[in-house]
Design a protein around this motif. Structure first.
Motif, PDB file in Angstrom:
ATOM      1  N   THR A 142       0.798  -1.215   0.000  1.00  0.00           N
ATOM      2  CA  THR A 142       0.000   0.000   0.000  1.00  0.00           C
ATOM      3  C   THR A 142       0.835   1.272   0.000  1.00  0.00           C
ATOM      4  O   THR A 142       0.587   2.187  -0.782  1.00  0.00           O
ATOM      5  CB  THR A 142      -0.932   0.012   1.235  1.00  0.00           C
ATOM      6  N   TRP A 143       1.832   1.334   0.856  1.00  0.00           N
ATOM      7  CA  TRP A 143       2.580   2.575   1.010  1.00  0.00           C
ATOM      8  C   TRP A 143       3.549   2.840  -0.134  1.00  0.00           C
ATOM      9  O   TRP A 143       3.946   3.986  -0.355  1.00  0.00           O
ATOM     10  CB  TRP A 143       3.310   2.587   2.348  1.00  0.00           C
ATOM     11  N   ASP A 144       3.947   1.822  -0.864  1.00  0.00           N
ATOM     12  CA  ASP A 144       4.928   2.028  -1.939  1.00  0.00           C
ATOM     13  C   ASP A 144       4.410   3.006  -2.982  1.00  0.00           C
ATOM     14  O   ASP A 144       5.114   3.948  -3.367  1.00  0.00           O
ATOM     15  CB  ASP A 144       5.298   0.697  -2.604  1.00  0.00           C
ATOM     16  N   THR A 145       3.194   2.810  -3.434  1.00  0.00           N
ATOM     17  CA  THR A 145       2.654   3.704  -4.454  1.00  0.00           C
ATOM     18  C   THR A 145       2.388   5.100  -3.893  1.00  0.00           C
ATOM     19  O   THR A 145       2.535   6.091  -4.604  1.00  0.00           O
ATOM     20  CB  THR A 145       1.370   3.123  -5.078  1.00  0.00           C
ATOM     21  N   VAL A 146       2.037   5.172  -2.623  1.00  0.00           N
ATOM     22  CA  VAL A 146       1.826   6.469  -1.985  1.00  0.00           C
ATOM     23  C   VAL A 146       3.141   7.241  -1.934  1.00  0.00           C
ATOM     24  O   VAL A 146       3.192   8.441  -2.239  1.00  0.00           O
ATOM     25  CB  VAL A 146       1.230   6.292  -0.564  1.00  0.00           C
ATOM     26  N   ILE A 147       4.220   6.552  -1.587  1.00  0.00           N
ATOM     27  CA  ILE A 147       5.538   7.191  -1.532  1.00  0.00           C
ATOM     28  C   ILE A 147       5.974   7.631  -2.925  1.00  0.00           C
ATOM     29  O   ILE A 147       6.478   8.742  -3.108  1.00  0.00           O
ATOM     30  CB  ILE A 147       6.570   6.239  -0.896  1.00  0.00           C
ATOM     31  N   LEU A 148       5.766   6.772  -3.911  1.00  0.00           N
ATOM     32  CA  LEU A 148       6.124   7.142  -5.277  1.00  0.00           C
ATOM     33  C   LEU A 148       5.361   8.388  -5.723  1.00  0.00           C
ATOM     34  O   LEU A 148       5.934   9.302  -6.316  1.00  0.00           O
ATOM     35  CB  LEU A 148       5.861   5.977  -6.235  1.00  0.00           C
ATOM     36  N   ALA A 149       4.085   8.447  -5.423  1.00  0.00           N
ATOM     37  CA  ALA A 149       3.281   9.612  -5.785  1.00  0.00           C
ATOM     38  C   ALA A 149       3.769  10.860  -5.049  1.00  0.00           C
ATOM     39  O   ALA A 149       3.811  11.947  -5.634  1.00  0.00           O
ATOM     40  CB  ALA A 149       1.805   9.345  -5.486  1.00  0.00           C
ATOM     41  N   ALA A 150       4.142  10.695  -3.797  1.00  0.00           N
ATOM     42  CA  ALA A 150       4.637  11.833  -3.013  1.00  0.00           C
ATOM     43  C   ALA A 150       5.951  12.371  -3.570  1.00  0.00           C
ATOM     44  O   ALA A 150       6.233  13.566  -3.477  1.00  0.00           O
ATOM     45  CB  ALA A 150       4.805  11.435  -1.548  1.00  0.00           C
ATOM     46  N   LEU A 151       6.754  11.490  -4.149  1.00  0.00           N
ATOM     47  CA  LEU A 151       8.044  11.904  -4.713  1.00  0.00           C
ATOM     48  C   LEU A 151       7.920  12.420  -6.150  1.00  0.00           C
ATOM     49  O   LEU A 151       8.891  12.929  -6.708  1.00  0.00           O
ATOM     50  CB  LEU A 151       9.036  10.739  -4.666  1.00  0.00           C
ATOM     51  N   ALA A 196      13.775   7.500  -9.295  1.00  0.00           N
ATOM     52  CA  ALA A 196      14.753   7.112 -10.315  1.00  0.00           C
ATOM     53  C   ALA A 196      13.998   7.084 -11.653  1.00  0.00           C
ATOM     54  O   ALA A 196      12.768   7.198 -11.685  1.00  0.00           O
ATOM     55  CB  ALA A 196      15.327   5.731  -9.988  1.00  0.00           C
ATOM     56  N   GLY A 197      14.711   6.933 -12.727  1.00  0.00           N
ATOM     57  CA  GLY A 197      14.059   6.878 -14.039  1.00  0.00           C
ATOM     58  C   GLY A 197      12.999   5.804 -14.115  1.00  0.00           C
ATOM     59  O   GLY A 197      11.914   6.014 -14.675  1.00  0.00           O
ATOM     60  N   LEU A 198      13.292   4.651 -13.534  1.00  0.00           N
ATOM     61  CA  LEU A 198      12.331   3.553 -13.535  1.00  0.00           C
ATOM     62  C   LEU A 198      11.079   3.919 -12.742  1.00  0.00           C
ATOM     63  O   LEU A 198       9.948   3.635 -13.154  1.00  0.00           O
ATOM     64  CB  LEU A 198      12.994   2.291 -12.963  1.00  0.00           C
ATOM     65  N   GLY A 199      11.273   4.571 -11.601  1.00  0.00           N
ATOM     66  CA  GLY A 199      10.137   5.011 -10.792  1.00  0.00           C
ATOM     67  C   GLY A 199       9.312   6.060 -11.504  1.00  0.00           C
ATOM     68  O   GLY A 199       8.080   6.051 -11.452  1.00  0.00           O
ATOM     69  N   ARG A 200       9.993   6.980 -12.183  1.00  0.00           N
ATOM     70  CA  ARG A 200       9.276   8.019 -12.942  1.00  0.00           C
ATOM     71  C   ARG A 200       8.415   7.373 -14.023  1.00  0.00           C
ATOM     72  O   ARG A 200       7.273   7.756 -14.237  1.00  0.00           O
ATOM     73  CB  ARG A 200      10.282   8.993 -13.555  1.00  0.00           C
ATOM     74  N   SER A 201       8.953   6.356 -14.703  1.00  0.00           N
ATOM     75  CA  SER A 201       8.166   5.699 -15.757  1.00  0.00           C
ATOM     76  C   SER A 201       6.958   4.972 -15.171  1.00  0.00           C
ATOM     77  O   SER A 201       5.905   4.917 -15.802  1.00  0.00           O
ATOM     78  CB  SER A 201       9.040   4.741 -16.579  1.00  0.00           C
ATOM     79  N   LEU A 202       7.075   4.429 -13.964  1.00  0.00           N
ATOM     80  CA  LEU A 202       5.949   3.775 -13.304  1.00  0.00           C
ATOM     81  C   LEU A 202       4.895   4.804 -12.908  1.00  0.00           C
ATOM     82  O   LEU A 202       3.698   4.596 -13.121  1.00  0.00           O
ATOM     83  CB  LEU A 202       6.423   2.996 -12.078  1.00  0.00           C
ATOM     84  N   VAL A 203       5.336   5.924 -12.336  1.00  0.00           N
ATOM     85  CA  VAL A 203       4.404   6.968 -11.907  1.00  0.00           C
ATOM     86  C   VAL A 203       3.692   7.580 -13.103  1.00  0.00           C
ATOM     87  O   VAL A 203       2.470   7.760 -13.094  1.00  0.00           O
ATOM     88  CB  VAL A 203       5.144   8.053 -11.083  1.00  0.00           C
ATOM     89  N   ASP A 204       4.438   7.904 -14.143  1.00  0.00           N
ATOM     90  CA  ASP A 204       3.855   8.573 -15.308  1.00  0.00           C
ATOM     91  C   ASP A 204       3.085   7.617 -16.226  1.00  0.00           C
ATOM     92  O   ASP A 204       2.274   8.070 -17.021  1.00  0.00           O
ATOM     93  CB  ASP A 204       4.943   9.270 -16.133  1.00  0.00           C
ATOM     94  N   GLY A 205       3.346   6.326 -16.100  1.00  0.00           N
ATOM     95  CA  GLY A 205       2.681   5.339 -16.953  1.00  0.00           C
ATOM     96  C   GLY A 205       1.544   4.639 -16.235  1.00  0.00           C
ATOM     97  O   GLY A 205       0.424   5.167 -16.160  1.00  0.00           O
ATOM     98  N   PRO A 206       1.800   3.441 -15.695  1.00  0.00           N
ATOM     99  CA  PRO A 206       0.722   2.643 -15.083  1.00  0.00           C
ATOM    100  C   PRO A 206       0.001   3.329 -13.920  1.00  0.00           C
ATOM    101  O   PRO A 206      -1.213   3.219 -13.809  1.00  0.00           O
ATOM    102  CB  PRO A 206       1.431   1.378 -14.598  1.00  0.00           C
ATOM    103  N   MET A 207       0.737   4.049 -13.064  1.00  0.00           N
ATOM    104  CA  MET A 207       0.062   4.701 -11.939  1.00  0.00           C
ATOM    105  C   MET A 207      -0.851   5.825 -12.424  1.00  0.00           C
ATOM    106  O   MET A 207      -1.956   6.001 -11.898  1.00  0.00           O
ATOM    107  CB  MET A 207       1.076   5.218 -10.917  1.00  0.00           C
ATOM    108  N   ALA A 208      -0.415   6.567 -13.427  1.00  0.00           N
ATOM    109  CA  ALA A 208      -1.263   7.627 -13.982  1.00  0.00           C
ATOM    110  C   ALA A 208      -2.500   7.028 -14.642  1.00  0.00           C
ATOM    111  O   ALA A 208      -3.616   7.546 -14.485  1.00  0.00           O
ATOM    112  CB  ALA A 208      -0.474   8.465 -14.978  1.00  0.00           C
TER     113      ALA A 208
END
Length: 136
Positions: free
Chosen positions: A23-32, A84-96
């Motif tokens: 649960t918290w992983d995606t919240v942290i990614l969004a916060a960053l 990181a670049g990988l995290g940015r791609s996750l946030v901007d892709g599947p999470m968005a």
């Protein structure tokens, strides 16, 4: 890969799905997403997360290459976390994409969950009635 079971045997799909299991992983990614944060800024911005859980999540995200930890040689020491670049791609892709889906279907999802909760309460009440001793 080919065939019907190509995703069943593919550990990459399970690894990707695991990114959303905590649960918290995606919240942290969004916060960053807006930019780097110090640990205390991150914790304050998220709210409701214990220090232990934040530590575990940051370690997991670092190990998965989704965030970076930057330590600055200053007094007092300063550490920041950033996507990181990988995290940015996750946030901007599947999470968005998931965020857009929730905006579109969130009410339907909440309604279904409420119906399921009501059904579960009804079933539990019926079971309790069946277990009570009969008079007589």
């Amino acid at each position: 890969m080919s065939g019907r079971n190509e995703f069943v045997a593919d550990c990459r799909l399970r690894a990707a799905a695991d990114l959303f299991a905590h649960t918290w992983d995606t919240v942290i990614l969004a916060a960053l997403a807006p930019g780097a944060l110090r640990r205390r800024e991150l914790r304050a911005g998220i709210g409701g997360i214990s220090d232990k859980v934040l530590t575990e999540a940051l370690r997991r995200l670092l190990a998965n290459g989704l965030i970076e930890r930057r330590a600055y040689a200053e007094a007092p020491p300063r550490v920041e976390y950033a996507l990181a670049g990988l995290g940015r791609s996750l946030v901007d892709g599947p999470m968005a994409a998931l965020g857009r889906w929730v905006v579109e279907h969130g009410d339907e999802l909440a309604d279904a969950q409420e119906r399921a909760d009501a059904d579960a309460r009804h079933w539990a009440d019926a079971q309790e009635q069946d277990l009570r001793p009969k008079a007589g």
